[in-house]
Every structure is written in C-alpha cells, then in structure tokens.
Enzyme design. Structure first.
Site, PDB file in Angstrom:
ATOM      1  CG  ASN A 154     170.929 -27.066  14.164  1.00  0.00           C
ATOM      2  OD1 ASN A 154     169.792 -26.908  14.592  1.00  0.00           O
ATOM      3  ND2 ASN A 154     171.676 -26.071  13.747  1.00  0.00           N
ATOM      4  CB  SER A 231     164.989 -25.425   6.153  1.00  0.00           C
ATOM      5  OG  SER A 231     163.654 -25.880   6.035  1.00  0.00           O
ATOM      6  CD  GLU A 254     165.944 -16.333  14.730  1.00  0.00           C
ATOM      7  OE1 GLU A 254     166.772 -16.300  13.794  1.00  0.00           O
ATOM      8  OE2 GLU A 254     165.585 -15.317  15.326  1.00  0.00           O
ATOM      9  CB  CYS A 288     171.549 -21.513  11.886  1.00  0.00           C
ATOM     10  SG  CYS A 288     171.556 -21.222  13.645  1.00  0.00           S
ATOM     11  CD  GLU A 466     164.102 -18.175  18.897  1.00  0.00           C
ATOM     12  OE1 GLU A 466     163.489 -18.817  19.754  1.00  0.00           O
ATOM     13  OE2 GLU A 466     164.618 -18.683  17.902  1.00  0.00           O
TER      14      GLU A 466
HETATM   15  P1  NAD Z   1     163.528 -28.281   8.717  1.00  0.00           P
HETATM   16  O1  NAD Z   1     162.946 -26.995   8.234  1.00  0.00           O
HETATM   17  O2  NAD Z   1     163.548 -29.428   7.798  1.00  0.00           O
HETATM   18  O3  NAD Z   1     162.717 -28.771  10.006  1.00  0.00           O
HETATM   19  C1  NAD Z   1     162.545 -27.947  11.133  1.00  0.00           C
HETATM   20  C2  NAD Z   1     161.303 -28.391  11.871  1.00  0.00           C
HETATM   21  O4  NAD Z   1     160.148 -28.138  11.074  1.00  0.00           O
HETATM   22  C3  NAD Z   1     161.286 -29.893  12.186  1.00  0.00           C
HETATM   23  O5  NAD Z   1     160.754 -30.106  13.459  1.00  0.00           O
HETATM   24  C4  NAD Z   1     160.373 -30.426  11.105  1.00  0.00           C
HETATM   25  O6  NAD Z   1     159.765 -31.652  11.456  1.00  0.00           O
HETATM   26  C5  NAD Z   1     159.355 -29.303  11.009  1.00  0.00           C
HETATM   27  N1  NAD Z   1     158.571 -29.285   9.771  1.00  0.00           N
HETATM   28  C6  NAD Z   1     158.897 -29.820   8.558  1.00  0.00           C
HETATM   29  N2  NAD Z   1     157.898 -29.621   7.683  1.00  0.00           N
HETATM   30  C7  NAD Z   1     156.919 -28.947   8.327  1.00  0.00           C
HETATM   31  C8  NAD Z   1     155.639 -28.438   7.948  1.00  0.00           C
HETATM   32  N3  NAD Z   1     155.153 -28.611   6.722  1.00  0.00           N
HETATM   33  N4  NAD Z   1     154.908 -27.762   8.862  1.00  0.00           N
HETATM   34  C9  NAD Z   1     155.391 -27.570  10.101  1.00  0.00           C
HETATM   35  N5  NAD Z   1     156.590 -28.044  10.531  1.00  0.00           N
HETATM   36  C10 NAD Z   1     157.345 -28.720   9.657  1.00  0.00           C
HETATM   37  O7  NAD Z   1     164.971 -27.937   9.282  1.00  0.00           O
HETATM   38  P2  NAD Z   1     166.044 -28.959   9.905  1.00  0.00           P
HETATM   39  O8  NAD Z   1     166.601 -29.741   8.766  1.00  0.00           O
HETATM   40  O9  NAD Z   1     165.507 -29.670  11.082  1.00  0.00           O
HETATM   41  O10 NAD Z   1     167.145 -27.960  10.469  1.00  0.00           O
HETATM   42  C11 NAD Z   1     168.121 -27.393   9.666  1.00  0.00           C
HETATM   43  C12 NAD Z   1     167.769 -25.958   9.329  1.00  0.00           C
HETATM   44  O11 NAD Z   1     167.551 -25.224  10.510  1.00  0.00           O
HETATM   45  C13 NAD Z   1     168.874 -25.222   8.607  1.00  0.00           C
HETATM   46  O12 NAD Z   1     168.361 -24.510   7.509  1.00  0.00           O
HETATM   47  C14 NAD Z   1     169.416 -24.254   9.644  1.00  0.00           C
HETATM   48  O13 NAD Z   1     170.014 -23.095   9.164  1.00  0.00           O
HETATM   49  C15 NAD Z   1     168.210 -23.965  10.438  1.00  0.00           C
HETATM   50  N6  NAD Z   1     168.553 -23.471  11.761  1.00  0.00           N
HETATM   51  C16 NAD Z   1     168.396 -22.134  12.009  1.00  0.00           C
HETATM   52  C17 NAD Z   1     168.732 -21.603  13.236  1.00  0.00           C
HETATM   53  C18 NAD Z   1     168.550 -20.144  13.495  1.00  0.00           C
HETATM   54  O14 NAD Z   1     168.421 -19.771  14.634  1.00  0.00           O
HETATM   55  N7  NAD Z   1     168.516 -19.285  12.500  1.00  0.00           N
HETATM   56  C19 NAD Z   1     169.206 -22.446  14.249  1.00  0.00           C
HETATM   57  C20 NAD Z   1     169.356 -23.807  13.974  1.00  0.00           C
HETATM   58  C21 NAD Z   1     169.015 -24.301  12.727  1.00  0.00           C
END
Ligand code: NAD
Length: 485
Positions: A154, A231, A254, A288, A466
């Site tokens: 995102n 996530s 995060e 997020c 961060e």
């Molecule tokens: P996601 O958890 O599906 O993926 C995030 C990253 O993790 C991707 O690069 C993905 O390829 C990787 N990943 C997936 N499975 C993995 C595994 N088994 N081992 C290691 N890495 C793995 O999240 P998304 O759909 O890309 O992003 C949306 C989420 O991100 C939402 O829940 C949102 O709230 C969160 N988000 C949080 C913040 C924050 O700062 N708190 C900021 C932006 C987004």
C-alpha cells in the site's frame, strides 16, 4: 542498474542485476490490460545468495565513513525528488492511488532519504563516569548486521524508504523483499540507491512470493533483524519463526489497524467531515492508519452523517492516472472481493448501508468500488472489529465523550486515533487516554510527518518505532565499553 530487456526487471544481488528463476507480470489495477513489466521472482537459493552478499558486505560497510553514507543517501534523495513526478506516476500505475497521492508519496520517500542522510552524521555516544575508581565507560551504538525487509503493497516507495534509509545510515546491510503487487517502485528505489554509490552487496533486492522469499529471509541464521510491515497474520508468522530461530532475531512489526475517529457535539462540522472523508476513503481506504470507525456523539450525529454522505456523492472514483480522480481502484481482485464481502457482512449484521458499497465500471477494466458508509453500526460487529483494508467505514453512535473514549479503545488494535472537538479539555484527555501510538486532534487519522516516530501498540505493532531519530532503536545495538585508565 540494468534490468534485462526493456520490460523485464531483474533482482539485484551483490551489485549486479540477476534474472530470477521465474518472473511475474505487474498489472495496473486501474486498467488490467496495462502490464507495467515482468518482474523477477526469486527462489530460496537466490534469496540465500542475496543474504550471503549482504553478509560479505557488512564488515566494510559497518565501518564505512559516515560522510560516505551521508553522501550516498543525499544523492539518492536528490534524485528521487527530482524524479518525483515520474516515480509517482509509476507508483499510481502499479498501486492505484491517485497521481497526486503517488507523487506525494515519492516526494516523501525523497525527504526520508534526506533526513537519514543527516542521521548518518548524528550518531554519537555517551561517556559515563564509572562507580569504580579509574574506570571510564563509553556507551555507543553499532549496526545490527544483515537486516531483512519485508514490505506491503500500500506504500510502495515510502515504506521501503523508511526502512532502507535508517538501516544504511547506521551501517547495516540489507536483503529487501517488496510486496508482490508493487515491485516497480521498489526496483526504482533500489536502482537509485545503488547508482548513488552503494558498494556491492550492501542493498540487495529479491522480488518474489512471501511464502518463498519472505520465508527464506525469516528463517536464515545470518539475518539478524527483520523489519516487517503488513498484515497481522503474516506478522505473527514472522515473529514465531524469527524468535524460534537461532540466534533469535530482532524484529520490528507494523501491522493492522481499526482506527477510530471520534466526533464530539462541539466539533467544527466541516473539519470533522473532511477528517472522516480523507481518513476513511482517500488512498481507497488502503492505509493502515485509515479511520474505519467513526464514533459520533448524539447531538451532532445526524448532521455529521448527512454532510458526510453528501460529500461522498461528489467523490470522483476513476482511473488513478486520470486528472480529477479522487479515489482510485482497489489494488486487486482479491482485495476487492474482501471489501465487497465485508459490505455483505455489515448488512447481514444489521448495520445500515447508507452509501456506496457496490462495484463500479469505468472506461478501463479495473477494480473500482464506491466507498461504503454504514450507520447504526455497533462496536461489536465484525465490520467494526476486523481490518477490512478498503473504502468501508462505519458510524457508531454514542452518548457522550466518556462512551466515545471507551468505544475508541475497545479494539485489539492501537495504531492511530483521532478526535474532532473544539474542547481543550476533551482533546487533552483524549491525547492522554487514547490507546494508540499516534493521536490526531482535528486532523485525519492518516497522514503523518516523516521526522517523528511512527508506530502503534496493542495488536498493531511490535518492537521499536520506525522513522525519525527513533529508528536507531531498531537499526543499532548498544555497546557498553569499560576501560581502566
Ligand atoms: P501481507 O501481510 O499479505 O504481506 C506483507 C508482506 O509480507 C509482503 O511482502 C508479502 O509477500 C510478505 N509475506 C507474505 N507471507 C509471508 C511469509 N510467510 N513469510 C514472510 N513474508 C511473507 O500484507 P499486505 O496485504 O501486503 O499489506 C496490507 C497489510 O499491511 C494490512 O494489514 C495493513 O494494515 C498493513 N500495513 C500496516 C502498516 C503499519 O505501519 N502498521 C502500514 C501499511 C500496511
């Protein structure tokens, strides 16, 4: 760095572009016929090569002159800012946020690189008197080692920048895995930093699946820290693996949010409506820090809902790159399915769907959706408890400030929160008592500065903050040295 044929983009390992064992198409969510390019998909073996390169580069980079680190980050910052329109366009094309938002995010990435160029020169230490005669103590910070970075889709350039820049400023080396959906911005950022003069192996890019590349990074013994944004589900998996590993890794996670925006009777109505509109729906609600729970006291409730619904009617939802678009598409089909299924869930739970919530068709085939507003929601409904991560918000009616605060804190998350009020007393009380890492008064819950800490509490975040000077808490480890003079 070279990227193979004109539309094929390679991984970057040990100072060289390397084709992956596979490749995947990067698709424009505003127009699924538009392919941005083919991006390498690494496997476990290639990820291990990147980790080995980062490990080999660490001894020299960790002792490199801070002036060199400053100069490289500054040069990269200047290039990102000079190319912000083009990078912003690429970002909007692959992620679907509007062009203005894309350019704003590219600019932000440039500013972050500039801030950490300065941080490279600001890392001091302390000389502390010992309690033993003749002994002197120095407390200094040293880089951690090889850091794995795993980022979400995102914020395709800002989040990578706010992890990579402090890691480099403080002398760490990096293995970076961007989200599968948005490799273009990540590739461009790594290209800029490497051309700015990073020695081979300091910053490695391995694109590919989370379950393959992300998992390989998380498990590897030579990766001493993992900075993850994404996530809750993935964050928990990474934490479990990283803590079970030997040596145990330092982690920074995060994750999700279910951020509340409280609107009190004494709020300036126009300010409150703007905060809700922006916080809930801009960037297609895919932040997020988005405010998906609008907690509104009785006296202003009906006026607030009517004014917000009116403004929502005027929103322009269209191709992210078109002039005048205010809300771009959802990022992909599975996110759109999730958003629409939560609209169904809300209706079934008994909330009233006041506006939006349907799929839209535009000139080009894309994942368009009308932002959805529920009223008569309770804080116990799934739409109020689970992160939807799309343009869906619910209004929860409360009696007074005390109930608003209680509902605001009644969530497993704690990233960002906000209150709209003209009462100094309530604003002050809310700032002190809201269980969130970031609190906004008369401002949207989303939208932060780059030179101050970013992060949450409860289920939203784990580990050091961060951004800003606080970033060093994660990217350095403290050493206490004793000397008998
Ligand atoms: P996601 O958890 O599906 O993926 C995030 C990253 O993790 C991707 O690069 C993905 O390829 C990787 N990943 C997936 N499975 C993995 C595994 N088994 N081992 C290691 N890495 C793995 O999240 P998304 O759909 O890309 O992003 C949306 C989420 O991100 C939402 O829940 C949102 O709230 C969160 N988000 C949080 C913040 C924050 O700062 N708190 C900021 C932006 C987004």
């Amino acid at each position: 760095m070279s990227h193979g044929s004109s539309s094929e983009f390679h991984n970057f390992i040990n100072g060289a572009a390397v084709a992956g064992p596979g490749a995947a198409a990067n698709i424009n969510p505003s127009n699924t016929k538009d392919v941005i390019g083919l991006f390498a998909q690494a496997d476990k073996a290639q990820t291990h090569e990147a980790i080995a390169a980062a490990k080999a580069a660490f001894p020299a980079w960790s002792r490199s002159n801070p002036q060199l680190r400053h100069d490289i980050l500054k040069k990269a910052s200047d290039e990102v800012i000079a190319r912000k329109d083009e990078l912003g366009r690429l970002l909007s094309r692959e992620e679907g946020k509007t062009l203005a938002e894309g350019i704003g995010e590219a600019m932000r990435a440039g500013q972050i690189l500039g801030f950490f160029a300065g941080e490279a020169l600001r890392l001091g230490g302390e000389a502390v008197p010992s309690v033993r005669p003749g002994v002197g103590i120095e407390v200094t910070r040293e880089p951690l080692g090889v850091i794995g970075m795993i980022t979400p889709w995102n914020f395709p350039i800002a989040i990578p920048a706010w992890k990579i820049a402090p890691a480099l400023a403080h002398g760490n080396t990096i293995v970076f895995k961007p989200a599968d959906l948005v490799p273009g911005s990540a590739w461009a950022l790594v290209d800029i930093l490497n051309r700015a003069g990073l020695p081979a192996g300091v910053l490695n890019l391995v694109m590919g699946r989370g379950s393959v590349v992300g998992q390989a990074i998380t498990e590897h013994k030579d990766v001493l820290g993992i900075s993850f944004t994404g996530s809750v589900k993935t964050g928990r998996m990474i934490a479990a693996t990283a803590i079970a590993a030997s040596p145990m890794k330092k982690i920074q996670l995060e994750m999700g949010g279910k951020n509340p925006l409280v609107v009190l009777d004494d709020a300036d109505l126009a300010v409150a409506v703007d905060c809700a509109l922006n916080g809930a729906f801009f960037s297609t609600g895919q932040r997020c820090t988005a405010s998906s729970r609008l907690i509104v006291t009785e006296g202003i409730h009906d006026r607030f809902v009517a004014a917000l619904a009116e403004k929502m009617k005027a929103l322009v939802i269209d191709d992210a790159l078109k002039a005048g678009t205010q809300i771009g598409p959802v990022v992909d089909q599975s996110q759109l399915d999730q958003d629409l299924s939560y609209v169904d869930i809300g209706v079934k739970e008994g909330a009233r769907l006041l506006a939006g919530g349907e799929r839209l068709n535009r000139e080009t085939p894309g994942f368009y959706m009308a932002p959805a507003l529920f009223t008569e929601a309770t804080n116990q409904m799934r739409i109020s408890r689970e992160e939807i991560f799309g343009p869906v918000a619910s209004v929860i009616r409360v009696r007074d400030y005390e109930e608003a605060l209680a509902v605001s804190n009644d969530t497993e998350f704690g990233l960002s929160s906000g209150i709209c009020t003209t009462s100094l007393k309530h604003a002050t009380h809310y700032k002190r008592n809201s269980e969130a890492g970031m609190v906004m008064v008369n401002l949207p819950t989303a939208g932060v500065d780059y030179h101050v800490p970013f992060g949450g509490r409860k289920g939203s975040s784990y580990g050091p903050r961060e951004q800003g000077a606080y970033a060093k808490e994660f990217y350095t480890t403290v050493k206490t040295a004793y000397t008998l003079a």
